[in-house]
Write an enzyme that holds these catalytic residues in place. Structure first.
Site, short mmCIF file in Angstrom:
data_model
loop_
_atom_site.label_atom_id
_atom_site.label_comp_id
_atom_site.label_asym_id
_atom_site.label_seq_id
_atom_site.Cartn_x
_atom_site.Cartn_y
_atom_site.Cartn_z
N TYR A 104 0.84 -1.21 0.00
CA TYR A 104 0.00 0.00 0.00
C TYR A 104 0.87 1.26 0.00
CZ TYR A 104 0.71 0.82 5.07
OH TYR A 104 1.24 1.08 6.30
N CYS A 105 0.31 2.31 -0.60
CA CYS A 105 0.94 3.63 -0.56
C CYS A 105 -0.09 4.62 -0.04
CB CYS A 105 1.51 4.02 -1.93
SG CYS A 105 0.29 4.13 -3.26
N ALA A 106 0.02 5.89 -0.39
CA ALA A 106 -0.87 6.88 0.19
C ALA A 106 -2.31 6.76 -0.31
CB ALA A 106 -0.34 8.29 -0.09
N TYR A 133 -3.51 4.05 1.99
CA TYR A 133 -3.58 4.35 3.42
C TYR A 133 -4.76 5.27 3.74
CZ TYR A 133 -2.14 6.12 8.02
OH TYR A 133 -2.11 6.49 9.34
#
Length: 271
Positions: A104-106, A133
């Protein structure tokens, strides 16, 4: 066969290493607990890419990002393999085959999809979190709005409230040790002997994870606290529920309380 993107609900249920590819600064501010930070960009690189995006658009930002990534592909892949091997060596269920890397990233965009693409080249299974996120934070905050049946354990400093809370936990009651999660005892000397406090955002994430494992029809015991525990602030919605909850008051003599406080703090250096 797993799709490249999954909703948070399915993402959480899948077994495998949880990888956060955001910058170290983003990770420190708040992350999914038990995740490993393998940043695609460091804080400075992320700032540069962001500035280019604002001034020159997405295409130029992507080109700059690819230049940064090109210089550390081997290092990134090695770190990902280390995460896989560590997970497999500690997998109590001894799952068959390679685990699925949960990336996962932002916001579930370029960074997580780039790692997903890279892992495909090594025939490794991976999925990314839809909306990243950001979706996890929404889930965290929604947890505090649910109807929880809370019982507050109150009493003056030194009455042994934390000990009672741990005893309840040992006997399979639902408890949240807010001071333990905040790494602070909530008093003047509360930080002595404790680890560094998490960010306020991470403190909220940790509380939400505890709540997620609880049944709403069973009481949750917490220690009476002020709104702030050191630098960590109890989420407003949850604190409101604590203020309106049933309360158990612990009373002990002053000599008993002094004895408890001396046991707690005298093990540390005078300084």
């Amino acid at each position: 066969m797993y799709s490249k993107r999954e909703s948070l609900e399915k993402f959480r249920k899948l077994k495998g290493p949880l990888i956060d590819v955001r910058s170290p600064g983003e990770y420190y501010k708040g992350n999914m607990p038990n995740s490993i930070n393998i940043p695609l960009f460091n804080d400075e690189e992320r700032s540069i890419v962001g500035t280019i995006y604002k001034k020159h658009g997405r295409e130029q930002a992507v080109i700059q990002g690819l230049e940064f990534i090109a210089n550390k592909i081997d290092e990134t892949v090695d770190t990902l393999f280390e995460a896989i091997n560590f997970y497999k060596s500690n997998d109590l269920n001894k799952s068959f085959g390679d685990p699925i890397l949960k990336i996962y990233c932002a916001r579930g965009g370029m960074r997580s999809l780039s790692i997903n693409w890279l892992l495909e080249k090594y025939n490794l299974k991976s999925i990314t979190l839809k909306d990243g996120y950001k979706s996890y934070r929404k889930w965290t905050l929604n947890n505090f709005n649910k109807e929880w049946e809370i019982v507050v354990i109150g009493g003056k400093t030194g009455t042994g409230k934390t000990k009672l809370l741990k005893l309840l936990d040992k006997n399979n009651f639902q408890i949240i040790d807010l001071e333990g999660l905040a790494c602070h005892r909530g008093s003047t000397f509360g930080g002595i002997g404790m680890k560094k406090q998490p960010s306020n955002e991470q403190f909220e994430n940790l509380i939400a994870e505890k709540l997620n494992g609880f049944r709403k029809d069973i009481k949750i015991f917490v220690e009476a606290e002020s709104a702030n525990i050191g630098k960590c602030k109890i989420p407003h919605e949850f604190f409101s529920k604590m203020k309106n909850a049933n309360r158990i008051e612990i009373k002990r003599s002053e000599s008993n309380r002094l004895e408890e406080l001396i046991k707690t703090y005298s093990i540390y250096a005078k300084e």
